[in-house]
Write an enzyme that holds these catalytic residues in place. Structure first.
Site, PDB file in Angstrom:
ATOM      1  CE1 TYR A 193      -4.136   1.889   0.577  1.00  0.00           C
ATOM      2  CE2 TYR A 193      -2.585   3.363   1.663  1.00  0.00           C
ATOM      3  CZ  TYR A 193      -3.828   3.142   1.096  1.00  0.00           C
ATOM      4  OH  TYR A 193      -4.741   4.142   1.049  1.00  0.00           O
ATOM      5  CG  PHE A 248      -8.728  15.322 -24.736  1.00  0.00           C
ATOM      6  CD1 PHE A 248      -8.729  14.765 -26.003  1.00  0.00           C
ATOM      7  CD2 PHE A 248      -9.087  14.524 -23.659  1.00  0.00           C
ATOM      8  CE1 PHE A 248      -9.087  13.431 -26.181  1.00  0.00           C
ATOM      9  CE2 PHE A 248      -9.431  13.192 -23.841  1.00  0.00           C
ATOM     10  CZ  PHE A 248      -9.433  12.647 -25.100  1.00  0.00           C
ATOM     11  CB  THR A 249     -13.685  15.173 -24.654  1.00  0.00           C
ATOM     12  OG1 THR A 249     -12.773  14.092 -24.438  1.00  0.00           O
ATOM     13  CG2 THR A 249     -14.047  15.231 -26.125  1.00  0.00           C
ATOM     14  CG  ASP A 288      -2.702  16.640 -21.939  1.00  0.00           C
ATOM     15  OD1 ASP A 288      -2.043  15.583 -21.949  1.00  0.00           O
ATOM     16  OD2 ASP A 288      -3.948  16.666 -22.057  1.00  0.00           O
ATOM     17  CE  LYS A 297      -5.621   8.585 -24.874  1.00  0.00           C
ATOM     18  NZ  LYS A 297      -5.954   9.954 -24.572  1.00  0.00           N
ATOM     19  NE  ARG A 345     -14.597  12.590 -31.425  1.00  0.00           N
ATOM     20  CZ  ARG A 345     -14.579  12.327 -30.116  1.00  0.00           C
ATOM     21  NH1 ARG A 345     -13.482  12.449 -29.421  1.00  0.00           N
ATOM     22  NH2 ARG A 345     -15.658  11.960 -29.486  1.00  0.00           N
ATOM     23  CG  PHE A 376     -19.733  11.341 -28.624  1.00  0.00           C
ATOM     24  CD1 PHE A 376     -19.786  12.547 -27.944  1.00  0.00           C
ATOM     25  CD2 PHE A 376     -18.735  10.436 -28.290  1.00  0.00           C
ATOM     26  CE1 PHE A 376     -18.857  12.844 -26.956  1.00  0.00           C
ATOM     27  CE2 PHE A 376     -17.800  10.729 -27.309  1.00  0.00           C
ATOM     28  CZ  PHE A 376     -17.865  11.937 -26.631  1.00  0.00           C
TER      29      PHE A 376
HETATM   30  C1  LIG Z   1      -6.697  10.687 -23.545  1.00  0.00           C
HETATM   31  C2  LIG Z   1      -6.310  12.046 -23.189  1.00  0.00           C
HETATM   32  C3  LIG Z   1      -6.614  12.584 -21.924  1.00  0.00           C
HETATM   33  C4  LIG Z   1      -7.423  11.808 -20.899  1.00  0.00           C
HETATM   34  O1  LIG Z   1      -6.779  10.645 -20.503  1.00  0.00           O
HETATM   35  P1  LIG Z   1      -7.570   9.337 -19.988  1.00  0.00           P
HETATM   36  O2  LIG Z   1      -6.481   8.411 -19.563  1.00  0.00           O
HETATM   37  O3  LIG Z   1      -8.383   8.815 -21.141  1.00  0.00           O
HETATM   38  O4  LIG Z   1      -8.431   9.763 -18.855  1.00  0.00           O
HETATM   39  C5  LIG Z   1      -6.199  13.864 -21.658  1.00  0.00           C
HETATM   40  N1  LIG Z   1      -5.512  14.588 -22.564  1.00  0.00           N
HETATM   41  C6  LIG Z   1      -5.207  14.105 -23.787  1.00  0.00           C
HETATM   42  C7  LIG Z   1      -4.450  14.953 -24.752  1.00  0.00           C
HETATM   43  C8  LIG Z   1      -5.588  12.823 -24.142  1.00  0.00           C
HETATM   44  O5  LIG Z   1      -5.297  12.360 -25.371  1.00  0.00           O
END
Ligand SMILES: *Cc1c(COP(=O)(O)O)cnc(C)c1O
Length: 485
Positions: A83, A135-136, A226, A269, A392, A458
């Site tokens: 932990y 980003f969304t 990011d 990613k 998209r 979507f």
């Molecule tokens: C995918 C993504 C996120 C969010 O990450 P998750 O692991 O899906 O929560 C944030 N910023 C960018 C640029 C991304 O491509």
């Protein structure tokens, strides 16, 4: 000499090359066109509602779908279940330091969790966050604590056809104007997103980030990076920015990350695993965030991740420094984009780092935006190929108060290229079927909602075609391809 995964054939043609071998495989299903028609119908013409049982090449997303290396998988065996004080955490912390050059590291369960923690800590009502593009999940998490986003991309950013190498750049004059208008105290940070996801995986240059940094410093504003797609951004810097043509990817990563005060990433990613993280060299920023990580994510040595994921993440981060690894997706995307472009299929150029983006507006000019050309193209392409793409466009948008669709800036079908997953023959097949569809584009009609959720429609929305065009398209396919799949 470059170690980019592209080789020249004796004919002079350049092709992307898989600099890895396949040692574990998963069976795929390429079903006859009649069954594909049934499958897309059953899914409400929404590719999010399909099962991979019915899919040949899954180009929905790169999120959590990249292939892991043998070293990543084997590292999971040494995971240290604890932990607190896990040695797995020590290893990932050291990898973050070596790759990003940041001393302090907070693990979180995925990218949006990092956004949640950072924006809860720094964004308040009335705040404005300038960024190259949203980003969304970023937009949603900035709006949650009462902030607003302001996208200050350059004029080239949203052009479908362009030769501009850095469509992810911030327009410096717009940044200055924004600070002038709102005042630096209303701007908690400037956010730069590597390989801007929603505009096609398009990178920014080091030069641009240096300029952004200078403006931020002048006004004492934090610069947030990011880094979810930082590997591909670094690859494009090496390919496209003269100053860095002889630099290693490791050096470029250090240069990019060195300009940011605070960095977060999605490991789904960047390191082909799960999880995510936040890192900085500023102990005061670390201190402001660590309690929230404990509150929302978990103790500071696991942050909601399993220790196995943490081990694989450490190895995956180190592999991000290898040009032959991070160049895989961009090299295959470039091949697909250039093959389609040469045949007149409208695609976003220059090729980006996430996938091939097909301009559905240009592909289906006879389908009005209110009948969702991008959604129709995804459905038609699946019928023609068994390949799953992602809409998209306007389906991914929302309605205004009067109930009318807010039409998207661009209608795109995204064909994501997860890292090290597809071979060149599969990519050739994907291009061939899209070319066939382009020749038969007159057969494709529109869609309308049958069931429309109030939020993020979507994901779960169900649609129906505006005519019997899917049947006619499938019949034409059968007539042209005979008994072939
Ligand atoms: C995918 C993504 C996120 C969010 O990450 P998750 O692991 O899906 O929560 C944030 N910023 C960018 C640029 C991304 O491509």
């Amino acid at each position: 000499m470059s170690t980019s995964p592209v080789i020249k054939l004796a004919s002079g043609e350049q092709i992307p090359i898989e600099l890895h071998k396949v040692r574990m495989v998963q069976k795929l299903h390429l079903k006859p066109v009649e069954e594909r028609l049934e499958a897309v119908k059953a899914a409400g013409y929404n590719s999010f509602l399909m099962s991979t049982r019915d899919i040949f090449l899954d180009m929905l997303t790169d999120s959590g779908t990249n292939a892991m290396s043998d070293l990543q998988v084997s590292s999971m065996l040494q995971a240290d279940d604890a932990y607190a004080g896990s040695q797995s955490f020590d290893r990932v912390k050291q990898a973050v330091k070596d790759v990003f050059g940041k001393e302090y590291f907070l693990p979180v369960h995925q990218g949006r969790a990092a956004e949640h923690v950072i924006f809860q800590a720094f964004v308040s009502p009335g705040h404005v966050v300038p960024m190259n593009y949203h980003f969304t999940t970023t937009k949603a998490h900035i709006e949650l604590p009462g902030g607003k986003i302001d996208e200050i991309f350059t004029e080239e950013g949203l052009k479908v056809k362009s030769t501009f190498p850095f469509k992810g750049n911030i327009d410096i004059q717009k940044l200055r104007n924004l600070i002038e208008t709102h005042g630096a105290d209303k701007i908690p940070f400037v956010r730069m997103e590597a390989s801007t996801n929603l505009i096609g995986g398009q990178p920014f240059s080091v030069e641009n980030m240096r300029q952004v940094r200078a403006v931020c410093q002048q006004h004492n504003i934090m610069l947030l990076l990011d880094a979810s797609l930082i590997g591909e951004n670094a690859y494009f810097v090496k390919q496209r920015e003269a100053e860095f043509k002889d630099s290693s990817i490791g050096e470029i990563l250090h240069t990019l990350c060195g300009l940011a005060d605070l960095i977060y990433f999605s490991s789904r990613k960047v390191s082909s695993t799960r999880g995510g993280g936040i890192c900085t060299n500023d102990v005061r920023l670390f201190d402001q965030l660590k309690d929230l990580v404990i509150l929302y994510e978990g103790f500071l040595t696991y942050g909601g991740m399993s220790v196995r994921e943490i081990e694989a993440m450490a190895v995956g981060l180190r592999e991000t420094q290898d040009e032959t690894v991070i160049g895989q997706s961009p090299a295959f995307i470039k091949y697909l984009v250039e093959t389609l472009d040469a045949q007149g299929v409208p695609v976003v150029t220059p090729p980006g780092g996430l996938g091939c983006h097909v301009d559905a507006g240009g592909f289906l000019p006879h389908v009005p935006q209110t009948e969702y050309p991008a959604g129709a193209l995804v459905a038609a392409y699946y019928i023609a190929s068994g390949v799953r793409g992602m809409e998209r466009g306007t389906i991914s948008s929302v309605r205004d108060e009067a109930g009318n669709d807010l039409l998207a800036d661009v209608e795109l079908m995204r064909l994501a290229m997860p890292r090290r997953v597809f071979t060149l023959s599969q990519v050739k097949y994907a291009a061939d079927r899209l070319l066939w569809l382009y020749k038969n584009r007159e057969l494709v009609g529109g869609l309308r909602f049958e069931y429309e959720p109030k939020v993020l429609r979507f994901f779960l929305g169900r649609l129906v075609p505006t005519s019997d065009w899917p049947e006619r398209l499938a019949a034409k396919f059968r007539a042209d391809f005979g008994d072939s799949l």
